[in-house]
Design an enzyme around this catalytic site. Structure first.
Site, short mmCIF file in Angstrom:
data_model
loop_
_atom_site.label_atom_id
_atom_site.label_comp_id
_atom_site.label_asym_id
_atom_site.label_seq_id
_atom_site.Cartn_x
_atom_site.Cartn_y
_atom_site.Cartn_z
N LYS A 190 0.89 -1.19 0.06
CA LYS A 190 -0.03 0.23 -0.08
C LYS A 190 0.64 1.10 -0.04
O LYS A 190 1.98 1.12 0.26
CB LYS A 190 -0.88 0.00 1.29
CG LYS A 190 -2.08 -1.07 1.32
CD LYS A 190 -2.89 -0.74 0.23
CE LYS A 190 -4.04 -2.07 0.11
NZ LYS A 190 -3.83 -3.46 0.07
C1 PLP Z 1 -10.19 -2.59 -1.83
C2 PLP Z 1 -9.38 -3.52 -0.64
N1 PLP Z 1 -10.20 -3.89 0.30
C3 PLP Z 1 -9.71 -4.56 1.31
C4 PLP Z 1 -8.43 -4.74 1.14
C5 PLP Z 1 -7.88 -5.66 2.38
O1 PLP Z 1 -6.79 -5.18 3.14
P1 PLP Z 1 -5.93 -6.03 3.95
O2 PLP Z 1 -4.90 -6.92 3.01
O3 PLP Z 1 -4.93 -5.39 4.75
O4 PLP Z 1 -6.61 -7.07 4.94
C6 PLP Z 1 -7.60 -4.56 0.39
C7 PLP Z 1 -6.14 -4.99 0.17
O5 PLP Z 1 -5.51 -5.23 -0.63
C8 PLP Z 1 -7.89 -3.96 -0.93
O6 PLP Z 1 -7.27 -3.51 -1.94
#
Ligand code: PLP
Length: 387
Positions: A190
């Protein structure tokens, strides 16, 4: 020619976190204290993030997925409920609804911004609909004004899955304060990272209290150790991660500017390349928070072949996203079939995410562009010339 000898070959990863000496010092400082969890850094990080987004409260969690799950739970989403979201996203945007035994209902996307189409959302509303989850795909804000209006007219709750879009602005307004809550994510690919981690932000103080309790095993508001007032989870962020997040938040605007520079160089190099369309930034997007750099390929380009060819050149690339309704889990559970969301399906067949990160050098960007251009020319012209 760039591959005339192997010494010129680079290895360019998809992503790479940007960590500076301040970040390292911040994490080390925590390790010299007795507080590795539930100490002061989490609160500081929450406050810094709430201030950055312009909302009353931030609740730190151990991933974006945990944050989305807690949003659904705190809203009381459960069996029999429907929640509308986009099929063009990461799986967590819909899985958070499934965790609650509720049904994710998909609405097709706008072919330009790749975000959920408000008209399609309105067409999917039923008596069972409780909420909408808007996703700011690839760092471009969703059409939130129209979604706020739809939510208001139909008495639905709007959530923002802004996991890919920290710092993005639409019509001059930073995203994250338009719905009941917004969720950001800090996995190392990110814009900013905490290792694993996420943050829910909200202006609703009561809702924030419930989120805080849910992420801390359902303890009461004051966190009394053995007093569990609801079914909660351990979704807490630790102190080292929070210290890293705090340090990264302090230079977030600088990080976003550097990513913008990388994106602009890519666009400059690729916009006239035959077979490729560069990403479109909508006029309403007054600040794009570049998460990934995703090009669209002409339908004559064999994407699978291109990815394999680029890998040989040391360049990693990915097909972003595979539509959610066509994921095996969703097909099995809900009987989804190809053809249900034509815009999403058409776009998803043509997208290619290129290596993209804050500290990407001009040499790396130029190398990716040169290889991409050559490989595309080759996949289009099967009369192979030696590279
Ligand atoms: C659009 C979206 N929602 C939710 C997430 C979930 O985040 P995490 O990987 O921190 O659980 C991501 C992660 O890439 C994402 O791109």
């Amino acid at each position: 020619m760039i591959l005339a000898n192997d010494a010129a070959k680079l290895r360019v990863p998809m992503s790479q976190p940007s960590i500076d000496e301040d970040d390292i010092a911040a994490v080390l400082a925590v390790l010299r204290t007795p507080y590795l969890s539930m100490g002061p850094k989490v609160r500081e990080f929450e406050q810094a993030m709430a201030e950055y987004i312009g909302v009353a409260e931030g609740v730190a969690v151990n991933s974006g997925t945990s944050g989305l799950h807690l949003c659904m739970e705190a809203e009381g989403i459960g069996p029999g409920d429907e929640v509308i979201t986009t099929p063009f996203s990461f799986v967590a945007s819909a899985n958070c609804v499934l965790y609650q035994g509720a049904r994710p209902v998909f609405a097709d996307i706008d072919p330009v911004t790749l975000n959920i189409d408000p008209e399609a959302v309105e067409a999917r509303i039923t008596k069972q609909t409780r909420a909408i989850i808007a996703v700011d795909v690839f760092g471009q804000p969703a059409a939130v004004e129209a979604l706020v209006d739809i939510a208001r007219r139909h008495s639905l709750t709007l959530f923002q899955d802004s996991c890919e879009a920290i710092g993005a602005e639409r019509n001059g307004v930073r995203i994250g304060s338009q719905g009941r809550a917004a969720v950001f994510a800090f996995y190392p690919n990110k814009q900013m990272t905490t290792g694993e981690g996420g943050m829910v932000v909200t202006d609703d103080l009561d809702y924030a209290k419930v989120l805080r309790s849910l992420c801390n095993q359902g303890r009461d508001e004051s966190g009394t150790w053995m007093n569990h007032i609801r079914l909660g989870y351990n979704y807490r962020l630790d102190e080292m991660s929070a210290a890293l997040g705090l340090s990264q938040t302090r230079r977030l605007d600088q990080i976003l500017d550097r990513r913008e520079r990388v994106a602009m160089r890519y666009t400059e190099r690729l916009r006239h390349v035959e077979g490729i369309s560069t990403p479109v930034v909508a006029p309403e997007t007054t600040r794009m928070s570049w998460f990934v750099y995703v090009v669209r390929l002409d339908e004559k380009v064999d994407r699978t072949r291109l990815i394999a060819d680029l890998e040989q050149d040391g360049v990693t690339s990915r097909p972003y996203f595979v539509p959610l309704h066509l994921q095996p889990l969703y097909r099995q559970r809900f009987g989804h079939q190809p053809g249900e969301y034509p815009v999403t399906e058409r776009i998803a067949q043509s997208t290619l995410a290129l290596p993209f990160f804050t500290d990407m050098t001009d040499t790396q960007i130029d190398y990716v562009c040169t290889r991409l251009q050559k490989r595309i020319a080759l996949t289009r012209d099967r009369s192979k010339v030696a590279l």
